[in-house]
Design a protein around this motif. Structure first.
Motif, PDB file in Angstrom:
ATOM      1  N   GLY A  28       0.833  -1.203   0.000  1.00 58.90           N
ATOM      2  CA  GLY A  28       0.000   0.000   0.000  1.00 58.90           C
ATOM      3  C   GLY A  28       0.861   1.243   0.000  1.00 58.90           C
ATOM      4  N   LEU A  29       0.278   2.335   0.515  1.00 55.82           N
ATOM      5  CA  LEU A  29       1.035   3.585   0.588  1.00 55.82           C
ATOM      6  C   LEU A  29       2.302   3.379   1.404  1.00 55.82           C
ATOM      7  N   GLY A  30       2.241   2.455   2.342  1.00 55.08           N
ATOM      8  CA  GLY A  30       3.405   2.142   3.182  1.00 55.08           C
ATOM      9  C   GLY A  30       4.600   1.700   2.359  1.00 55.08           C
ATOM     10  N   PHE A 229       3.683  -1.936   9.989  1.00 55.17           N
ATOM     11  CA  PHE A 229       2.649  -1.211   9.250  1.00 55.17           C
ATOM     12  C   PHE A 229       2.529  -1.784   7.845  1.00 55.17           C
ATOM     13  N   LEU A 231       3.268  -4.721   6.643  1.00 54.97           N
ATOM     14  CA  LEU A 231       2.702  -6.070   6.520  1.00 54.97           C
ATOM     15  C   LEU A 231       1.255  -6.136   7.028  1.00 54.97           C
ATOM     16  N   ALA A 237      -6.521  -7.117  10.454  1.00 52.39           N
ATOM     17  CA  ALA A 237      -6.833  -7.220   9.023  1.00 52.39           C
ATOM     18  C   ALA A 237      -6.563  -8.648   8.556  1.00 52.39           C
ATOM     19  N   SER A 326      -9.102  -3.905   2.686  1.00 47.76           N
ATOM     20  CA  SER A 326      -8.884  -4.783   3.843  1.00 47.76           C
ATOM     21  C   SER A 326      -9.210  -4.061   5.148  1.00 47.76           C
TER      22      SER A 326
HETATM   23  N1  PFF Z   1      -0.054  -2.294   4.844  1.00 46.43           N
HETATM   24  C1  PFF Z   1      -0.604  -1.083   4.330  1.00 46.43           C
HETATM   25  C2  PFF Z   1       0.486  -0.252   3.708  1.00 46.43           C
HETATM   26  O1  PFF Z   1       1.661  -0.626   3.768  1.00 46.43           O
HETATM   27  O2  PFF Z   1       0.163   0.797   3.167  1.00 46.43           O
HETATM   28  C3  PFF Z   1      -1.307  -0.288   5.402  1.00 46.43           C
HETATM   29  C4  PFF Z   1      -2.286  -1.092   6.174  1.00 46.43           C
HETATM   30  C5  PFF Z   1      -3.342  -1.722   5.525  1.00 46.43           C
HETATM   31  C6  PFF Z   1      -2.116  -1.258   7.525  1.00 46.43           C
HETATM   32  C7  PFF Z   1      -4.215  -2.511   6.205  1.00 46.43           C
HETATM   33  C8  PFF Z   1      -2.988  -2.043   8.233  1.00 46.43           C
HETATM   34  C9  PFF Z   1      -4.011  -2.671   7.554  1.00 46.43           C
HETATM   35  F1  PFF Z   1      -4.836  -3.407   8.195  1.00 46.43           F
END
Ligand code: PFF
Length: 455
Positions: A28-30, A229, A231, A237, A326
């Protein structure tokens, strides 16, 4: 527990669907926005190595723990704990996860909305000819605008809701199976573009050649926080998703595959960004502004920049969407199963209530910029509370539960599919969830509370 749940509960229909959905949550944005700048600020290759070490040593076992709880419980994050630990208070961890999802989705959808605006700006050739200061102003005035960012955010929430409302198989699985390959294709196109820029090699050596001079205790803790974050750990989730996995799914292998996919995309995002950054002589450690200010500046200067700019922001939007799905599913599964309402109603309530909070988060950069809670605006408060408090706390209690309180047999049976899969790794797994993971998570937690800002 109830007959209805067993006969009508939705589930994933294929192995690829499971990987696409779970990796979609993780990527994701992470990965694309945060990983490159955090790595840039923390020594590049050295950070990558430490990050990889944490993903394997702690990320994978925590993910396996969440998978075991969810698939055993066959319920939302809260309900699953009620099944695996009846009569105990562990379901409160699940409840905390639901709140974390609620908070994360509120601010995450604001940034996700910005990606839509930036797709639009790239397509309209709006970046052309702007100086860095102008690009900074463009970004600043856009996020402070009274309704533009809010409209994009609401569009993003509706997109998310539209997919979630259709169910696990017909919504989440169907769309993530489409979006994840698309994401891979987009990022590969961008990698090729970036790697063929003159002077890009320096960027690659920055990312892959470890320079341990910049490594401090902070770097190590940042790497662990980022791994968590990225993962999607610590907040239910993956408990929720795994409650829809089939009983034959190999949870350990799935956890390794999802973690590797997530790491691969983070590394590829680095391969897109660093060669471009170095090719234009920009400092690699320019922080969160990297994506919305520095990159448009770079796209302006490369051949086909508007096209690649649009591709980049589409990539960000796709990555964000599979994550927001999610996050919303955590809340929707909780509402529908615990309040015993239909998925439709649950999605409606979740979308409405999260959007309300999300709009307030968005307005932190505009009309509500003067409003602060303990020195932080609403956006930062939600981010801080979820990422720095609820998430590590959730992760900590999950491993404590699995390591010390759940019976070894319950977890072992779940991870080995009732003894049909190999379990040689089990003693190492238990050692990590009992000792290593809780200590490491506690370290990030204490650090982020008392020293500050891992966000
Ligand atoms: N893992 C996602 C990211 O890296 O952007 C952010 C995220 C999504 C965190 C879903 C927690 C979650 F439950």
């Amino acid at each position: 527990m109830s007959k209805i749940d067993l006969s009508t509960r939705d589930s994933f229909g294929s192995k690829f669907g499971i990987i696409a959905a779970a990796a979609g949550s993780a990527v994701g944005l992470g990965n694309i926005w945060k990983f490159p700048y955090v790595a840039g600020e923390n020594g590049g290759g050295a950070f990558l190595l430490i990050y990889l070490f944490f993903v394997l040593l702690i990320g994978v076992p925590v993910m396996m723990s969440e998978f075991a709880i969810g698939r055993k419980g066959q319920k939302n994050a809260y309900g699953s704990f009620k099944v695996v630990a009846p009569g105990k208070k562990w379901h409160l961890i699940g409840f905390m996860g639901v709140i974390a999802a609620f908070f994360i989705l509120a601010f995450y959808s604001a940034v996700a909305g910005w990606t839509l605006e930036y797709i639009n700006q790239s397509v309209m050739h709006r970046f052309a000819g702007q100086s860095t200061e102008q690009l900074e102003n463009t970004f600043g005035s856009f996020i402070a605008h009274p309704y533009r960012p809010i409209i994009w955010q609401l569009i993003f929430m509706l997109l998310t809701a539209g997919i979630v409302i259709a169910g696990v198989k017909k919504g989440i699985e169907k769309y993530t199976k489409l979006l994840m390959p698309m994401l891979l294709l987009l990022i590969i196109v961008l990698c090729i573009r970036s790697l063929t820029l003159p002077g890009g090699n320096e960027g690659l050596s920055f990312l892959f050649k470890p320079n341990f001079d910049k490594v401090t205790a902070k770097t190590v803790l940042f790497a662990l926080g980022q791994a968590f974050f990225s993962l999607s750990l610590g907040m239910g989730a993956l408990i929720t998703y795994s409650s829809y996995f089939g009983k034959k799914e190999n949870l350990a292998i799935t956890a390794v595959e999802v973690s590797m996919a997530d790491t691969l995309i983070a590394v590829l995002a680095g391969v897109v960004i660093f060669p471009a950054v170095f090719a234009f002589g920009i400092e690699p450690s320019m922080g969160p502004k990297l994506v919305f200010i520095t990159l448009p500046k770079i796209f302006q200067q490369i051949p086909g920049g508007d096209f690649f700019g649009a591709i980049f922001f589409i990539l960000l939007a796709v990555a964000a969407l599979t994550s927001t799905i999610s996050l919303m599913e955590v809340v929707v599964a909780f509402f529908s199963e615990e309040l015993k309402i239909t998925r439709k109603k649950a999605t409606f309530i979740a979308t409405l209530s999260i959007s309300l909070l999300g709009v307030l988060a968005s307005m932190s950069f505009g009309a509500l910029s003067g409003f602060s809670i303990l020195g932080k605006n609403i956006f930062d408060t939600l981010d801080y509370t979820a990422s720095n408090i609820l998430l590590p706390l959730g992760g900590f209690f999950i491993v404590i539960f699995v390591g010390w309180f759940a019976s070894d047999n319950l977890i072992k049976n779940e991870l080995t599919n009732e003894g049909t899969l190999k379990s040689k790794y089990f003693p190492y797994f238990i050692f990590i969830v009992r000792f290593i993971a809780p200590i490491a998570i506690l370290a990030i937690f204490i650090y982020s509370i008392f020293v500050g800002g891992l966000g």
